[in-house]
Design a protein around this motif. Structure first.
Motif, PDB file in Angstrom:
ATOM      1  N   VAL A 116       4.426   7.323   7.523  1.00  0.00           N
ATOM      2  CA  VAL A 116       2.966   7.280   7.631  1.00  0.00           C
ATOM      3  C   VAL A 116       2.419   8.674   7.887  1.00  0.00           C
ATOM      4  CG1 VAL A 116       1.058   6.517   9.104  1.00  0.00           C
ATOM      5  CG2 VAL A 116       2.763   4.871   8.321  1.00  0.00           C
ATOM      6  N   LYS A 117       3.065   9.403   8.764  1.00  0.00           N
ATOM      7  CA  LYS A 117       2.614  10.769   9.075  1.00  0.00           C
ATOM      8  C   LYS A 117       2.699  11.672   7.845  1.00  0.00           C
ATOM      9  CE  LYS A 117       3.273  14.502  12.412  1.00  0.00           C
ATOM     10  NZ  LYS A 117       4.030  14.965  13.608  1.00  0.00           N
ATOM     11  N   LYS A 118       3.718  11.431   7.015  1.00  0.00           N
ATOM     12  CA  LYS A 118       3.912  12.268   5.839  1.00  0.00           C
ATOM     13  C   LYS A 118       3.042  11.825   4.671  1.00  0.00           C
ATOM     14  CE  LYS A 118       7.463  13.775   2.538  1.00  0.00           C
ATOM     15  NZ  LYS A 118       8.892  13.681   2.154  1.00  0.00           N
ATOM     16  N   PHE A 119       3.010  10.516   4.402  1.00  0.00           N
ATOM     17  CA  PHE A 119       2.377  10.023   3.196  1.00  0.00           C
ATOM     18  C   PHE A 119       0.949   9.527   3.389  1.00  0.00           C
ATOM     19  CE2 PHE A 119       6.933   9.393   2.210  1.00  0.00           C
ATOM     20  CZ  PHE A 119       6.989  10.174   1.077  1.00  0.00           C
ATOM     21  N   ALA A 120       0.530   9.280   4.616  1.00  0.00           N
ATOM     22  CA  ALA A 120      -0.820   8.798   4.850  1.00  0.00           C
ATOM     23  C   ALA A 120      -1.484   9.571   5.978  1.00  0.00           C
ATOM     24  CB  ALA A 120      -0.795   7.301   5.156  1.00  0.00           C
ATOM     25  N   PRO A 121      -1.599  10.877   5.833  1.00  0.00           N
ATOM     26  CA  PRO A 121      -2.172  11.684   6.912  1.00  0.00           C
ATOM     27  C   PRO A 121      -3.613  11.313   7.222  1.00  0.00           C
ATOM     28  CG  PRO A 121      -1.992  12.964   4.891  1.00  0.00           C
ATOM     29  CD  PRO A 121      -1.238  11.698   4.656  1.00  0.00           C
ATOM     30  N   GLU A 122      -4.324  10.717   6.275  1.00  0.00           N
ATOM     31  CA  GLU A 122      -5.725  10.357   6.533  1.00  0.00           C
ATOM     32  C   GLU A 122      -5.825   9.247   7.555  1.00  0.00           C
ATOM     33  OE1 GLU A 122      -4.419   7.408   3.411  1.00  0.00           O
ATOM     34  OE2 GLU A 122      -4.068   9.500   3.896  1.00  0.00           O
ATOM     35  N   HIS A 182       0.825  -1.208   0.000  1.00  0.00           N
ATOM     36  CA  HIS A 182       0.000   0.000   0.000  1.00  0.00           C
ATOM     37  C   HIS A 182       0.858   1.256   0.000  1.00  0.00           C
ATOM     38  CE1 HIS A 182      -2.542   2.821   2.766  1.00  0.00           C
ATOM     39  NE2 HIS A 182      -2.574   3.252   1.518  1.00  0.00           N
ATOM     40  N   LEU A 183       1.783   1.341   0.960  1.00  0.00           N
ATOM     41  CA  LEU A 183       2.537   2.574   1.123  1.00  0.00           C
ATOM     42  C   LEU A 183       3.534   2.821  -0.003  1.00  0.00           C
ATOM     43  CD1 LEU A 183       3.091   2.813   4.983  1.00  0.00           C
ATOM     44  CD2 LEU A 183       1.312   3.816   3.555  1.00  0.00           C
ATOM     45  N   SER A 184       3.997   1.766  -0.665  1.00  0.00           N
ATOM     46  CA  SER A 184       4.876   1.961  -1.827  1.00  0.00           C
ATOM     47  C   SER A 184       4.143   2.750  -2.908  1.00  0.00           C
ATOM     48  CB  SER A 184       5.327   0.607  -2.387  1.00  0.00           C
ATOM     49  OG  SER A 184       6.149  -0.082  -1.481  1.00  0.00           O
ATOM     50  N   SER A 185       2.893   2.344  -3.183  1.00  0.00           N
ATOM     51  CA  SER A 185       2.102   3.056  -4.185  1.00  0.00           C
ATOM     52  C   SER A 185       1.760   4.463  -3.718  1.00  0.00           C
ATOM     53  CB  SER A 185       0.814   2.281  -4.489  1.00  0.00           C
ATOM     54  OG  SER A 185       1.092   1.063  -5.140  1.00  0.00           O
ATOM     55  N   TYR A 186       1.385   4.576  -2.455  1.00  0.00           N
ATOM     56  CA  TYR A 186       1.032   5.890  -1.908  1.00  0.00           C
ATOM     57  C   TYR A 186       2.212   6.853  -2.018  1.00  0.00           C
ATOM     58  CZ  TYR A 186      -1.316   9.290   1.068  1.00  0.00           C
ATOM     59  OH  TYR A 186      -1.922  10.430   1.539  1.00  0.00           O
ATOM     60  N   MET A 187       3.401   6.364  -1.660  1.00  0.00           N
ATOM     61  CA  MET A 187       4.600   7.195  -1.719  1.00  0.00           C
ATOM     62  C   MET A 187       4.879   7.665  -3.139  1.00  0.00           C
ATOM     63  SD  MET A 187       6.966   4.946   0.872  1.00  0.00           S
ATOM     64  CE  MET A 187       8.513   5.719   0.368  1.00  0.00           C
ATOM     65  N   LEU A 188       4.769   6.739  -4.096  1.00  0.00           N
ATOM     66  CA  LEU A 188       5.081   7.109  -5.478  1.00  0.00           C
ATOM     67  C   LEU A 188       4.054   8.096  -6.026  1.00  0.00           C
ATOM     68  CD1 LEU A 188       6.909   6.815  -7.905  1.00  0.00           C
ATOM     69  CD2 LEU A 188       5.579   4.811  -8.612  1.00  0.00           C
ATOM     70  N   MET A 189       2.778   7.862  -5.737  1.00  0.00           N
ATOM     71  CA  MET A 189       1.752   8.797  -6.210  1.00  0.00           C
ATOM     72  C   MET A 189       1.951  10.181  -5.595  1.00  0.00           C
ATOM     73  SD  MET A 189       0.020   7.168  -8.465  1.00  0.00           S
ATOM     74  CE  MET A 189       1.648   6.434  -8.829  1.00  0.00           C
ATOM     75  N   ASP A 190       2.383  10.218  -4.343  1.00  0.00           N
ATOM     76  CA  ASP A 190       2.648  11.500  -3.704  1.00  0.00           C
ATOM     77  C   ASP A 190       3.816  12.213  -4.380  1.00  0.00           C
ATOM     78  OD1 ASP A 190       2.099  13.218  -1.122  1.00  0.00           O
ATOM     79  OD2 ASP A 190       4.278  12.988  -1.228  1.00  0.00           O
ATOM     80  N   GLU A 191       4.848  11.448  -4.709  1.00  0.00           N
ATOM     81  CA  GLU A 191       6.006  12.021  -5.409  1.00  0.00           C
ATOM     82  C   GLU A 191       5.578  12.616  -6.754  1.00  0.00           C
ATOM     83  OE1 GLU A 191       9.118  12.414  -4.657  1.00  0.00           O
ATOM     84  OE2 GLU A 191       9.640  11.017  -3.054  1.00  0.00           O
TER      85      GLU A 191
END
Length: 318
Positions: A310-316, A163-172
Motif C-alpha cells: 500500500v505504501k509503495k503502490f497507493a501513496p495517495e 483494486h490493488l491488483s490493477s493498481y500494481m499492474l498499472m504501476d509496473e
C-alpha cells in the motif's frame, strides 16, 4: 436496599434469558452472519454455501445479512461493536482485514478487535475485459494499455485486492488509469456493458460470464495458475515476476467471544469444506480450513505484506 436487590436480581434473570447456559449450548438462537459487500459477490456466495450447511448441522439458522460500503469497513465495524456471544459473526476478506488498516484511519483494529475463527478459501483474481476489447490475450493487453488513452478499471472497493491488483499492474507498466470503485459485485455490471475497460475480479464472481463469452479472461493475479482456469497464464509468468495479489475469505467473531464458540465454528466449517470442495473448485475457489491459530498467523503475514505494498503502490491513501 430491597429495591436495589430486586433490580439486581431482575438484571441477572434478564441476562440469563438472553445468553446461552454455556458455550456448549451454542448456538441457542439464530446466528447473524454479516457480509460486508453487496449480494452476488464472492464473499456473499462463499458465505451462503457454508452457512447453509452450518444451519443443517447446528440446528439454528445462520442468516446472511449484507452490509456493504466503505470497502467493507461498515459491515466490519458493525461486527466489532456487536455482542461477543457468537450470534453475530462475519465472513470477511483480505481488503477489510489486511489492507484497510494501512489505507484508512479506522476507529477499530481488525487485527485485535476481531477473532479469526477459520479460513474458508483462497481465490485468485482474474484479469477480464469485455468482448469488445482489442486485447485478445495477456500480451495483447499489455501492449494495448501502453497505447490506449483514458483507460479505466473497476473494483469491488478501495483497498480490495481487486483494486490493488490493477493498481500494481498499472504501476509496473507506468500507465495511468482511472479507478472506479463499487460496493461489491456491482463492479462487474459496467464491465459487461463495456463502460469499463478492464478489471481484476475474483474467479467465482465472473466464471459464469467467462464461460458464456460475455467476458474475456486474460490472466490470473496469483503466483500459481488457477486449478479452475489452468489455461490462463499468471501475470508473474507474463513478464512480471513476483506479482501476487490473490483474495481469501474466512469467519471472524467480535473480540471476547468464548473460545469454545470459536472452536465449535472452526470444527463445523472444517467438517463442511470437504463436501463443498468440488463446487468451490468448479467456481474458482480453493478450500483451506485449518485452526484459528493458523488463520491468525496467515492474517498477520498478509497484513505485513499489504502494508508494504500500500505504501509503495497507493501513496495517495497514506
Amino acid at each position: 436496599m430491597n429495591t436495589a436487590r430486586a433490580l439486581l436480581a431482575f438484571a441477572a434473570l434478564a441476562g440469563a434469558c438472553t445468553a446461552p447456559a454455556s458455550a456448549a449450548d451454542y448456538p441457542d438462537r439464530p446466528v447473524k452472519v454479516i457480509v460486508a459487500f453487496s449480494p452476488g459477490g464472492t464473499t456473499d456466495t462463499l458465505t451462503r454455501s457454508v452457512t447453509n450447511t452450518l444451519t443443517q448441522k447446528l440446528g439454528q439458522p445462520f442468516v446472511v445479512e449484507n452490509k456493504p460500503g466503505a470497502g467493507g469497513n461498515i459491515g466490519t465495524e458493525f461486527v466489532v461493536r456487536s455482542a461477543p456471544d457468537g450470534h453475530t459473526l462475519i465472513v470477511n476478506s483480505v481488503g477489510p482485514i489486511a489492507v484497510n488498516p494501512s489505507l484508512n484511519k479506522l476507529p477499530y483494529s481488525p487485527l485485535t478487535d476481531l477473532v479469526p475463527m477459520v479460513q474458508i478459501a483462497t481465490v485468485p483474481n482474474v484479469l477480464v475485459v469485455p468482448p469488445s476489447s482489442p486485447a485478445k490475450d495477456i500480451q495483447g493487453f499489455l501492449k494495448y494499455v501502453k497505447t490506449a488513452r483514458q483507460l479505466n478499471y473497476s473494483s469491488t472497493g478501495v483497498g480490495t485486492s481487486s483494486h490493488l491488483s490493477s493498481y500494481m499492474l498499472m504501476d509496473e507498466l507506468n500507465v495511468n488509469a482511472t479507478h472506479v470503485p463499487y460496493k461489491g459485485a456491482d463492479a462487474v455490471n459496467d464491465l459487461l456493458a463495456g463502460r469499463i475497460d478492464f478489471m481484476f475480479a475474483t474467479i467465482p464472481s465472473v466464471i459464469g460470464h467467462i464461460r458464456s463469452g460475455k467476458l474475456r479472461a486474460l490472466a490470473v493475479s496469483t503466483s500459481q495458475r488457477s486449478a479452475t482456469l489452468p489455461e490462463l497464464p499468471t501475470i508473474a509468468e507474463s513478464g512480471y515476476p513476483g506479482f501476487d495479489a490473490g483474495s481469501w475469505f474466512g469467519f471472524f467473531a467480535p473480540k471476547g467471544t468464548p473460545q469454545q464458540v470459536v472452536d465449535i465454528v472452526n470444527r463445523e466449517v472444517n467438517a463442511t469444506l470437504p463436501a463443498l470442495n468440488e463446487q468451490m473448485l468448479r467456481e474458482g475457489a480453493e478450500p483451506v480450513g485449518g485452526t484459528p491459530a493458523q488463520f491468525a498467523a496467515f492474517i498477520k503475514r498478509e497484513h505485513d505484506k499489504w502494508a508494504v505494498l500500500v505504501k509503495k503502490f497507493a501513496p495517495e491513501a497514506n
